[in-house]
Every structure is written in C-alpha cells, then in structure tokens.
Design a protein around this motif. Structure first.
Motif, PDB file in Angstrom:
ATOM      1  N   ARG A 159      64.044  10.766  57.503  1.00 47.66           N
ATOM      2  CA  ARG A 159      62.956  11.401  57.943  1.00 47.66           C
ATOM      3  C   ARG A 159      61.728  10.594  58.080  1.00 47.66           C
ATOM      4  O   ARG A 159      61.687   9.654  57.600  1.00 47.66           O
ATOM      5  CB  ARG A 159      62.603  12.480  57.026  1.00 47.66           C
ATOM      6  N   GLU A 170      60.198  17.693  59.459  1.00 47.98           N
ATOM      7  CA  GLU A 170      59.048  17.652  58.533  1.00 47.98           C
ATOM      8  C   GLU A 170      59.140  16.080  57.981  1.00 47.98           C
ATOM      9  O   GLU A 170      60.080  15.719  57.568  1.00 47.98           O
ATOM     10  CB  GLU A 170      59.559  18.683  57.406  1.00 47.98           C
ATOM     11  N   ASN A 185      49.921  16.467  63.740  1.00 52.57           N
ATOM     12  CA  ASN A 185      50.775  16.791  64.840  1.00 52.57           C
ATOM     13  C   ASN A 185      52.205  17.369  64.542  1.00 52.57           C
ATOM     14  O   ASN A 185      52.693  16.528  63.663  1.00 52.57           O
ATOM     15  CB  ASN A 185      50.738  15.772  65.940  1.00 52.57           C
ATOM     16  N   THR A 186      52.670  18.098  65.078  1.00 49.58           N
ATOM     17  CA  THR A 186      53.991  18.446  65.074  1.00 49.58           C
ATOM     18  C   THR A 186      54.997  17.204  65.517  1.00 49.58           C
ATOM     19  O   THR A 186      54.748  16.714  66.383  1.00 49.58           O
ATOM     20  CB  THR A 186      54.545  19.611  65.971  1.00 49.58           C
ATOM     21  N   ILE A 187      55.882  17.025  64.482  1.00 49.97           N
ATOM     22  CA  ILE A 187      56.991  15.946  64.825  1.00 49.97           C
ATOM     23  C   ILE A 187      58.250  16.290  65.449  1.00 49.97           C
ATOM     24  O   ILE A 187      58.861  17.229  64.765  1.00 49.97           O
ATOM     25  CB  ILE A 187      57.198  14.971  63.745  1.00 49.97           C
ATOM     26  N   HIS A 188      58.583  16.112  66.799  1.00 51.98           N
ATOM     27  CA  HIS A 188      59.898  16.744  67.117  1.00 51.98           C
ATOM     28  C   HIS A 188      61.038  15.587  67.081  1.00 51.98           C
ATOM     29  O   HIS A 188      60.796  14.522  66.970  1.00 51.98           O
ATOM     30  CB  HIS A 188      59.605  16.865  68.754  1.00 51.98           C
ATOM     31  N   ARG A 189      62.207  16.218  66.830  1.00 48.21           N
ATOM     32  CA  ARG A 189      63.380  15.254  66.898  1.00 48.21           C
ATOM     33  C   ARG A 189      63.531  14.552  68.218  1.00 48.21           C
ATOM     34  O   ARG A 189      63.207  15.288  69.111  1.00 48.21           O
ATOM     35  CB  ARG A 189      64.613  16.134  66.220  1.00 48.21           C
ATOM     36  N   GLU A 199      63.682  20.124  71.229  1.00 48.10           N
ATOM     37  CA  GLU A 199      63.040  21.206  70.937  1.00 48.10           C
ATOM     38  C   GLU A 199      62.575  21.408  69.593  1.00 48.10           C
ATOM     39  O   GLU A 199      61.610  21.649  68.911  1.00 48.10           O
ATOM     40  CB  GLU A 199      63.492  22.647  71.533  1.00 48.10           C
ATOM     41  N   GLU A 200      63.609  20.839  68.592  1.00 48.92           N
ATOM     42  CA  GLU A 200      63.554  21.170  67.021  1.00 48.92           C
ATOM     43  C   GLU A 200      62.599  20.212  66.555  1.00 48.92           C
ATOM     44  O   GLU A 200      62.354  19.203  67.071  1.00 48.92           O
ATOM     45  CB  GLU A 200      64.989  20.951  66.601  1.00 48.92           C
ATOM     46  N   THR A 201      61.938  20.460  65.399  1.00 48.68           N
ATOM     47  CA  THR A 201      61.156  19.591  64.938  1.00 48.68           C
ATOM     48  C   THR A 201      61.637  19.067  63.414  1.00 48.68           C
ATOM     49  O   THR A 201      62.715  19.621  62.997  1.00 48.68           O
ATOM     50  CB  THR A 201      59.801  20.569  64.503  1.00 48.68           C
ATOM     51  N   GLU A 206      62.919  13.937  73.722  1.00 51.08           N
ATOM     52  CA  GLU A 206      62.336  14.688  72.782  1.00 51.08           C
ATOM     53  C   GLU A 206      63.032  16.084  72.814  1.00 51.08           C
ATOM     54  O   GLU A 206      63.057  16.561  73.711  1.00 51.08           O
ATOM     55  CB  GLU A 206      60.841  14.883  73.121  1.00 51.08           C
TER      56      GLU A 206
END
Length: 301
Positions: A251, A130, A2-6, A126-128, A124
């Motif tokens: 990270r 890595e 899954n995408t991880i959001h900042r 919007e930016e993701t 949460e």
C-alpha cells in the motif's frame, strides 16, 4: 488528501539482465492485472509455474537482499530495486513472470525498471486504495542501528550511514520522497559494495554477476568506478532499498522515516510493526463503525 486509485501497466513489458549472484541471464516480464490482484510473481521452473505473491507474509530472508518465497524451496531474491520503482509509479496490481530465482540487477539501481514501466504506460483503475498513515511514532532497534517512522502527511526521509571507510563515515541525507524526487534523485543511485567483500563472495560462488557496470565498488580508500552519479550515491541507494522494502506492505505509505545504519532486516521489521498496528487500528475503527443488525429489543424477542 486526494483519493488514490489503484494502477497497473498498460502493456506487457520484458526486461533482461543478469543475476547479481548467478551471473546468468534473467528474463523478467511484467503484465497488466485487474484491480485487487496485487503484485504477484510467477517463477518458471521447467514446466512448472510457481505463484509467489509479494507480501510481508512471504518474506523469507533479508540477508544482503530481500527475498520472498512460497514456504518451500522456491524463492525470488533482490526484489527491492524493482519494488522501489513500482512504488514510485503507484503500481498496485501487476503480474511478474521470471525465469530465475533473482530479479536481474540491471545497472544496480531502480532506473531501468522505472524507465521500462513508464515506457509501457500506466493505467489508472476505478478501484481505490487506502494509504498507510500512522498516528504515533513507531521504531525498531538493533544495537546501534535503528529505524523510526514519525507521523507526517507526506513521505520524507532522514538517513544516516556510517561505514568503516574513509568515504562513508557519517553521511546523512534528508529529502522529501514524492514521485519526482524519487525518480530523479533516488532511483538512479546504484548498489554499492566493498572490493574485499566482493572477492570473498565470488570465491564462494556468489556475486558472480557483480561488476563496475552494476555497482559502486569501494577499495580500502577510494572507488574503483571512474565516477559516481551523485556525490552521496551510497546513502541515496540505502534510501532506495528502504522504499523498496517497505513497498512489500502493498500500500502507499506516508511518514517521516529516520534511519541510522539500517538495512533490509530492520526495514522489514519496521514494515511488520507498521502493518500489525495499522491493521489493528483499522479493525478497531471498523468495529466501532459497524451498525448492529438487531436492536436490543429485537434481540430480546
């Protein structure tokens, strides 16, 4: 995956406690921050406010605790308990204001930080971001001490401690490290020390804030504390320290960590090893994907 959001915190939070070495009251304030701010300390010294980002480049000492600094005399020590809670909750961006050179020891664990951040709420962004995933084993060794990271799609650990003490010989613990397990089984584990070492440190004006309220203290053949939070609380706290130290990478990370008699120095050494390789791989990947601005025919004109 899954995408991880900042993430940041929703509301500002104030925590007060004593410094482990100074024994003096410390005030720590956490504030929401925009995406890509990272985790940044501001150390108040009189009218001056000194900025010290949390990053591998700013780690200046790993004896007894992990310490960051600004390259001069300004330092903040014992950041790992706070960072273990921050990492567990996925906080990537936060401003941390502190009025002393050491993060308050609180109860000796990460639990007060974890509970405080949860109570303030998590936002949460919007930016993701890595996560770090390694493709091959990486390790650091120091005599009979070692720390290995194996490729894995999840975060897990196998940790072995072997102190010269009848209650801490050959303890090993293996577990997955998702948010639930970290919050329930790792973050509440308190720091520990040996009574003879504490007495020696206090004679030198150190560990003045240490007590049974914020540490597990071992005598020659037992514990001074009336009870433990876990039967193997000491090895769990070593895992807490490891997670907090690796969080300096800034990270999320995945892998199977295998540690034997490791500590802050090896933790940070592995983090540097990981980041040097990961950064190199990412740069190589970026270059291989880069589209040339001109074709060969256009360049020849």
């Amino acid at each position: 995956m899954n995408t991880i959001h900042r993430k940041t915190i929703k509301e500002s939070l104030t925590l007060k406690g004593i410094g482990l070495h100074s024994g003096k009251t410390v005030t720590l304030r956490l504030h929401p921050a925009p995406a890509n701010t990272g985790l940044v300390f501001f150390l108040y010294r009189g009218i001056n406010k000194i900025r010290i980002p949390i990053s591998l480049d700013h780690v200046v000492d790993t004896s007894n605790a992990t310490t960051i600094g600004d390259g001069s005399s300004n330092r903040i020590q014992t950041i790992e308990h706070l960072l273990a809670a921050v990492h567990t909750l996925g906080i990537t961006d936060c401003i941390l204001e502190i009025d002393a050179v050491e993060v308050p020891i609180m109860d000796g664990s990460s639990l007060p930080f974890w509970e405080g951040i949860r109570s303030s709420g998590i936002k949460e962004l919007e930016e993701t971001i890595e996560p770090i995933r390694i493709s091959h084993p990486m390790w650091v060794v120091d005599g009979d001490k070692y720390l290995v990271m194996l490729p894995s799609d999840e975060l897990k650990v196998t940790y072995n401690i072997d102190f010269n003490h009848p209650l801490l010989r050959g303890h090993s613990y293996t577990t997955k490290l998702d948010e639930t397990i970290l919050g329930e089984d790792i973050l509440p584990a308190r720091t520990f020390g040996f009574l003879k070492d504490v007495e020696a440190l206090q004679a030198r004006g150190l560990a003045l804030g240490g007590s049974l309220d914020n540490a597990v203290v071992l005598t020659d053949d037992g514990y001074l504390n009336e009870s433990l939070r876990y039967e193997n609380e000491c090895v769990r706290h070593k895992i807490l320290d490891l997670v907090g130290d690796l969080a300096v990478m800034g990270r999320p990370f995945y892998g199977h960590l295998i540690a034997s008699k490791a500590g802050h120095a090896l933790d940070i050494s592995l983090a540097k090893c990981i980041m040097s390789k990961v950064t190199g791989d990412e740069l190589t990947s970026f270059k291989s994907k880069r589209v040339p601005l001109f074709t060969k025919s256009e360049m020849a004109q």
